[in-house]
Design a protein around this motif. Structure first.
Motif, mmCIF file in Angstrom:
data_model
loop_
_atom_site.group_PDB
_atom_site.id
_atom_site.type_symbol
_atom_site.label_atom_id
_atom_site.label_comp_id
_atom_site.label_asym_id
_atom_site.label_seq_id
_atom_site.Cartn_x
_atom_site.Cartn_y
_atom_site.Cartn_z
ATOM 1 N N PHE A 85 0.834 -1.201 0.000
ATOM 2 C CA PHE A 85 0.000 0.000 0.000
ATOM 3 C C PHE A 85 0.869 1.252 0.000
ATOM 4 C CE2 PHE A 85 -2.398 -3.339 2.149
ATOM 5 C CZ PHE A 85 -3.608 -3.300 1.462
ATOM 6 N N ARG A 86 0.248 2.372 -0.250
ATOM 7 C CA ARG A 86 0.946 3.647 -0.074
ATOM 8 C C ARG A 86 1.281 3.819 1.404
ATOM 9 N NH1 ARG A 86 0.347 6.969 -4.620
ATOM 10 N NH2 ARG A 86 -1.421 6.467 -5.997
ATOM 11 N N ASN A 87 2.462 4.267 1.676
ATOM 12 C CA ASN A 87 2.907 4.486 3.057
ATOM 13 C C ASN A 87 2.390 5.839 3.540
ATOM 14 O OD1 ASN A 87 4.367 4.916 5.477
ATOM 15 N ND2 ASN A 87 5.968 3.524 4.754
ATOM 16 N N ARG A 88 1.450 5.798 4.467
ATOM 17 C CA ARG A 88 0.853 7.042 4.955
ATOM 18 C C ARG A 88 1.843 7.884 5.749
ATOM 19 N NH1 ARG A 88 -5.154 5.063 7.056
ATOM 20 N NH2 ARG A 88 -5.879 4.259 5.021
ATOM 21 N N GLU A 89 2.799 7.252 6.371
ATOM 22 C CA GLU A 89 3.767 7.978 7.194
ATOM 23 C C GLU A 89 4.879 8.589 6.349
ATOM 24 O OE1 GLU A 89 5.195 5.295 10.133
ATOM 25 O OE2 GLU A 89 3.230 5.085 11.124
ATOM 26 N N ARG A 90 5.185 7.971 5.217
ATOM 27 C CA ARG A 90 6.234 8.488 4.345
ATOM 28 C C ARG A 90 5.691 8.579 2.924
ATOM 29 N NH1 ARG A 90 9.357 5.302 7.862
ATOM 30 N NH2 ARG A 90 9.311 3.463 6.512
ATOM 31 N N PRO A 91 5.025 9.682 2.604
ATOM 32 C CA PRO A 91 4.438 9.838 1.271
ATOM 33 C C PRO A 91 5.483 9.617 0.176
ATOM 34 C CG PRO A 91 3.733 11.606 2.727
ATOM 35 C CD PRO A 91 4.790 10.845 3.463
ATOM 36 N N GLY A 92 5.028 8.950 -0.879
ATOM 37 C CA GLY A 92 5.945 8.639 -1.974
ATOM 38 C C GLY A 92 6.555 7.260 -1.857
ATOM 39 N N GLU A 93 6.432 6.635 -0.685
ATOM 40 C CA GLU A 93 6.956 5.288 -0.489
ATOM 41 C C GLU A 93 5.805 4.298 -0.345
ATOM 42 O OE1 GLU A 93 9.794 4.938 2.637
ATOM 43 O OE2 GLU A 93 10.818 6.827 2.134
ATOM 44 N N LEU A 94 6.158 3.038 -0.471
ATOM 45 C CA LEU A 94 5.176 1.976 -0.312
ATOM 46 C C LEU A 94 5.499 1.140 0.909
ATOM 47 C CD1 LEU A 94 4.905 0.723 -4.024
ATOM 48 C CD2 LEU A 94 3.521 2.466 -2.867
ATOM 49 N N THR A 95 4.484 0.529 1.471
ATOM 50 C CA THR A 95 4.706 -0.371 2.597
ATOM 51 C C THR A 95 5.376 -1.655 2.096
ATOM 52 O OG1 THR A 95 2.540 -1.401 2.322
ATOM 53 C CG2 THR A 95 2.674 0.531 3.786
ATOM 54 N N PRO A 96 6.039 -2.400 2.984
ATOM 55 C CA PRO A 96 6.784 -3.591 2.540
ATOM 56 C C PRO A 96 5.896 -4.674 1.947
ATOM 57 C CG PRO A 96 7.481 -2.909 4.736
ATOM 58 C CD PRO A 96 6.263 -2.109 4.400
ATOM 59 N N GLY A 97 4.679 -4.828 2.471
ATOM 60 C CA GLY A 97 3.821 -5.882 1.988
ATOM 61 C C GLY A 97 4.328 -7.266 2.373
ATOM 62 N N VAL A 98 3.852 -8.257 1.671
ATOM 63 C CA VAL A 98 4.208 -9.649 1.934
ATOM 64 C C VAL A 98 4.764 -10.259 0.651
ATOM 65 C CG1 VAL A 98 3.329 -11.939 2.552
ATOM 66 C CG2 VAL A 98 2.419 -9.904 3.692
ATOM 67 N N THR A 99 5.896 -10.924 0.748
ATOM 68 C CA THR A 99 6.479 -11.610 -0.400
ATOM 69 C C THR A 99 6.657 -13.080 -0.066
ATOM 70 O OG1 THR A 99 7.665 -9.639 -1.141
ATOM 71 C CG2 THR A 99 8.437 -11.752 -1.973
ATOM 72 N N ARG A 100 6.159 -13.933 -0.941
ATOM 73 C CA ARG A 100 6.353 -15.373 -0.788
ATOM 74 C C ARG A 100 6.849 -15.924 -2.111
ATOM 75 N NH1 ARG A 100 0.681 -16.448 1.970
ATOM 76 N NH2 ARG A 100 1.154 -15.930 4.119
ATOM 77 N N LYS A 101 7.760 -16.864 -2.031
ATOM 78 C CA LYS A 101 8.256 -17.473 -3.259
ATOM 79 C C LYS A 101 8.657 -18.908 -2.980
ATOM 80 C CE LYS A 101 12.829 -15.411 -2.503
ATOM 81 N NZ LYS A 101 13.859 -14.515 -3.070
ATOM 82 N N GLY A 102 8.588 -19.728 -4.027
ATOM 83 C CA GLY A 102 8.947 -21.125 -3.883
ATOM 84 C C GLY A 102 8.160 -21.996 -4.832
ATOM 85 N N PRO A 103 8.289 -23.324 -4.683
ATOM 86 C CA PRO A 103 7.550 -24.243 -5.551
ATOM 87 C C PRO A 103 6.040 -24.108 -5.357
ATOM 88 C CG PRO A 103 9.321 -25.372 -4.395
ATOM 89 C CD PRO A 103 9.191 -24.029 -3.768
ATOM 90 N N HIS A 104 5.331 -24.310 -6.414
ATOM 91 C CA HIS A 104 3.876 -24.151 -6.423
ATOM 92 C C HIS A 104 3.195 -25.193 -5.544
ATOM 93 C CE1 HIS A 104 -0.139 -25.176 -8.043
ATOM 94 N NE2 HIS A 104 -0.224 -23.914 -8.417
ATOM 95 N N THR A 105 2.378 -24.716 -4.620
ATOM 96 C CA THR A 105 1.529 -25.562 -3.781
ATOM 97 C C THR A 105 0.497 -24.662 -3.130
ATOM 98 O OG1 THR A 105 1.527 -27.239 -2.031
ATOM 99 C CG2 THR A 105 3.054 -25.382 -1.762
ATOM 100 N N ILE A 106 -0.219 -25.151 -2.124
ATOM 101 C CA ILE A 106 -1.120 -24.272 -1.394
ATOM 102 C C ILE A 106 -0.285 -23.287 -0.579
ATOM 103 C CG2 ILE A 106 -2.957 -25.983 -1.282
ATOM 104 C CD1 ILE A 106 -2.091 -26.515 1.637
ATOM 105 N N GLY A 107 -0.889 -22.142 -0.219
ATOM 106 C CA GLY A 107 -0.217 -21.226 0.691
ATOM 107 C C GLY A 107 0.293 -19.947 0.079
ATOM 108 N N PHE A 108 0.003 -19.681 -1.191
ATOM 109 C CA PHE A 108 0.460 -18.437 -1.811
ATOM 110 C C PHE A 108 -0.651 -17.398 -1.867
ATOM 111 C CE2 PHE A 108 3.760 -21.293 -3.357
ATOM 112 C CZ PHE A 108 4.902 -20.509 -3.161
ATOM 113 N N GLY A 109 -1.638 -17.545 -0.983
ATOM 114 C CA GLY A 109 -2.712 -16.574 -0.899
ATOM 115 C C GLY A 109 -2.534 -15.642 0.281
ATOM 116 N N LYS A 110 -3.627 -15.245 0.855
ATOM 117 C CA LYS A 110 -3.649 -14.286 1.968
ATOM 118 C C LYS A 110 -2.697 -14.696 3.086
ATOM 119 C CE LYS A 110 -6.727 -12.878 5.715
ATOM 120 N NZ LYS A 110 -8.073 -13.065 6.310
#
Length: 606
Positions: free
Chosen positions: A117-142
């Motif tokens: 998301f847009r970082n409300r505390e530091r305009p112009g920056e984005l929040t880190p969010g969530v990153t997941r990577k790896g072999p395809h299986t369940i668990g790459f959602g929310k």
């Protein structure tokens, strides 16, 4: 096209283990698919948990009254357990291995960047969010600290393209909930034509894809040194534009997004859009306007540049009601894991058709429909034809039942038939207490009722296999309405699957004998005064599976349960006086609620 084992399934029938193997290497480039959208692309489909069929809504959720349980209705674990012929290790769309462990693909990798998301505390920056990577299986959602292993469309998409391609596959998913095409995803072409500002998600999308591909070796060592080809773009978004203001520009904004994606990744890049079909086949109002706007981008008359390279997947048949889903959060597809899987599988198969690869399993956006598999669900009593009653034990009753059998055969032979109703006593009583309503709604529609009081699925199957539909073929009815199953009991441990398979056997017979007829499959009506009534719960479990047999083409699903219930879930005795069968007002309520579907499926202009 290699699959291997991975498990994290909190269901007793499925074990917990973790093994993975590298994909076989081919000489072709890594096929990269960019998947984008809002929360429904993030993925809110539950893999492990689902609705607790024993939940008492009159009591607050608690440890001894949980609304969800491992393996509950609407989760992927439930689908594997109750529909093994589709989702089991030997099914048409296997999700687990022979030991019941979730499959992990050594040939499909996933990089999911979500909830930035847009970082409300530091305009112009984005929040880190969530990153997941790896072999395809369940668990790459929310993301969920309770490790519910959510899935999004990437799950079904990865299975489909992984099965079809020899080359390794990389899915790059960029998705953030609550984002609109009008603002957050607004692309440069939309800004140039209609003003506004370039959306932060557009910029974030490009940056993420470039970062993943530039750093492929460290992110996915198994793909080091391989060339890459961006092979397709998938889009599933729309809920946040499901407003009067959002719909106005949606077609134009989406066409511009496609243009700008192609400017970055390839001029003729195949594009698949999964529309926002939340609400099902009878979606109307602004929701229908949005679906139509999304569908318009694939209309070559409106967008000739999209002819043969843009396709829109209709997700309305994939919608699953709250009653047969883990939750009632409609805007997240009620957290239904099967719906999320099918959306992704439908997108994958649509991509295959665009590039000219085989995509036979196109029905309902997921697996082959069960009636295409002769071995599907033939191992339970409900699927074995049986007369009622036994002529040796009750000859008089047998004589009466056989007379009714012959009567029903004759009714199907003596007159033109456009609308055929089939079922047990609930349907049969259209000829009794429901007669005035029948005359009002169906007398001028060449309608015939062959309901049979007391029948179970195996009895109706016997009727079919002994000439019950033989005289119907020449009439070529437009529509068959089927509701049966409340008389079947089934084994509790089968979670309603045995009764559902009996209904499936009837669907297969109807489709084989009347291949051009559409079928409207009705949910079994509720029974018993309270939601905790065991007969009600049994029917709920069956209905959850029955809905999976609808493809929106041959078989159409309609759940009218809500018509017969008060807001607190208790039965409306004014409509079902004996707790099971409609009275005259019940038949009127039934007819009124079913009428839009009847009109649509008969192709009437009313």
């Amino acid at each position: 096209m290699h699959r291997s084992s991975f498990a994290a399934l909190a269901l007793a029938a499925l074990s917990l283990c973790c093994t993975a193997h590298a994909a076989p290497q081919t000489q072709g480039p890594v096929k990269v698919f960019v998947l984008a959208g809002q929360s429904n692309m993030v993925g809110h489909g539950k893999a492990l948990n689902g609705r607790n069929p024993a939940f008492d809504p009159a009591q607050p959720p608690a440890a001894d009254n949980p609304s969800e349980i491992p393996g509950g209705i609407g989760g992927l674990a439930w689908a594997v357990e109750t529909m093994p012929y589709t989702y089991g290790s030997e099914g048409t769309d296997p999700l687990v291995d022979a030991e019941g462990a979730w499959l992990v693909r050594g040939d499909v990798q996933v990089h999911a960047r979500m909830e930035v998301f847009r970082n409300r505390e530091r305009p112009g920056e984005l929040t880190p969010g969530v990153t997941r990577k790896g072999p395809h299986t369940i668990g790459f959602g929310k993301a969920d600290s309770r490790d519910q292993r959510w899935i999004g469309p990437e799950y079904g998409f990865g299975h489909v393209v992984g099965d079809a391609l020899e080359e390794p596959v990389l899915l790059v998913k960029v998705a953030t909930g609550g984002t609109s095409l009008k603002f957050d995803w607004r692309s440069p072409s939309a800004v140039a034509k209609r003003g506004g500002e370039v959306g932060y998600m557009w910029t974030h999308l490009l940056a993420t894809v470039r970062q993943v591909l530039d750093d492929l070796e460290s992110g996915f060592p198994d793909l080091a040194g391989r060339s890459v080809e961006i092979a397709g773009f998938g889009w599933h978004q729309g809920w946040n534009d499901r407003t009067t203001e959002g719909v106005v520009e949606y077609e134009a904004n989406l066409a511009d997004l496609i243009h700008d994606v192609r400017s970055e990744f390839g001029a003729t890049l195949p594009v698949v859009v999964a529309n926002t079909g939340i609400g099902g086949p009878d979606l109307d109002g602004v929701g229908l306007q949005l679906v139509e706007a999304q569908g318009a981008v694939a209309d070559p008359a409106r967008h000739p540049e999209h002819a043969g390279n843009v396709v829109v997947v209709d997700t309305r048949p994939m919608y699953r009601d709250a009653a047969v889903s883990p939750s009632g959060f409609g805007y997240h597809w009620n957290h239904n894991g099967v719906a999320h899987y099918r959306i992704g599988a439908g997108m994958g198969r649509a991509w295959l058709t665009l590039v000219g690869l085989p995509a036979e399993r196109t029905a309902r956006g997921g697996a082959k429909m069960p009636w295409t598999n002769p071995g599907y669900a033939t191992d339970v009593p409900a699927t074995r034809a049986q007369s009622r009653p036994d002529p040796d034990e009750s000859p008089d009753s047998w004589t009466l039942w056989m007379k009714h059998h012959e009567d029903r055969k004759r009714w199907c032979e003596e007159q033109p038939v456009d609308l055929l109703m089939i079922g047990d006593s609930i349907v049969f009583r259209w000829s009794r207490v429901g007669r005035p309503v029948w005359e009002e709604y169906y007398a001028d529609r060449n309608a015939v009722n062959i309901g049979s009081s007391g029948d179970r699925t195996e009895h109706m199957l016997w009727h079919f296999q002994h000439g019950g539909l033989d005289g119907m073929a020449e009439h070529d009815p437009k529509l068959v309405v089927l509701m049966i199953g409340t008389n079947n009991r089934g084994a509790p441990e089968r979670q309603g699957a045995d009764t559902a398979y009996g209904v499936l056997a009837l669907l297969k017979e109807i489709h084989a004998r009347l291949p051009d007829s559409k079928i409207l499959l009705l949910a079994i009506f509720p029974r018993g005064d309270a939601p905790t009534d065991e007969g009600r719960r049994r029917n709920d479990r069956v209905n959850a599976i029955l809905q999976e047999f609808a493809d929106g083409e041959t078989v159409h699903w309609l759940d009218l349960s809500g018509v017969f219930l008060n807001r607190d879930g208790t039965l409306r005795r004014d409509l079902l006086p004996d707790g099971l069968h409609p009275g005259e007002e019940g038949f009127r309520a039934w007819a009124e609620a079913m009428e839009p579907a009847i009109v649509r499926l008969l192709g009437e202009a009313r």
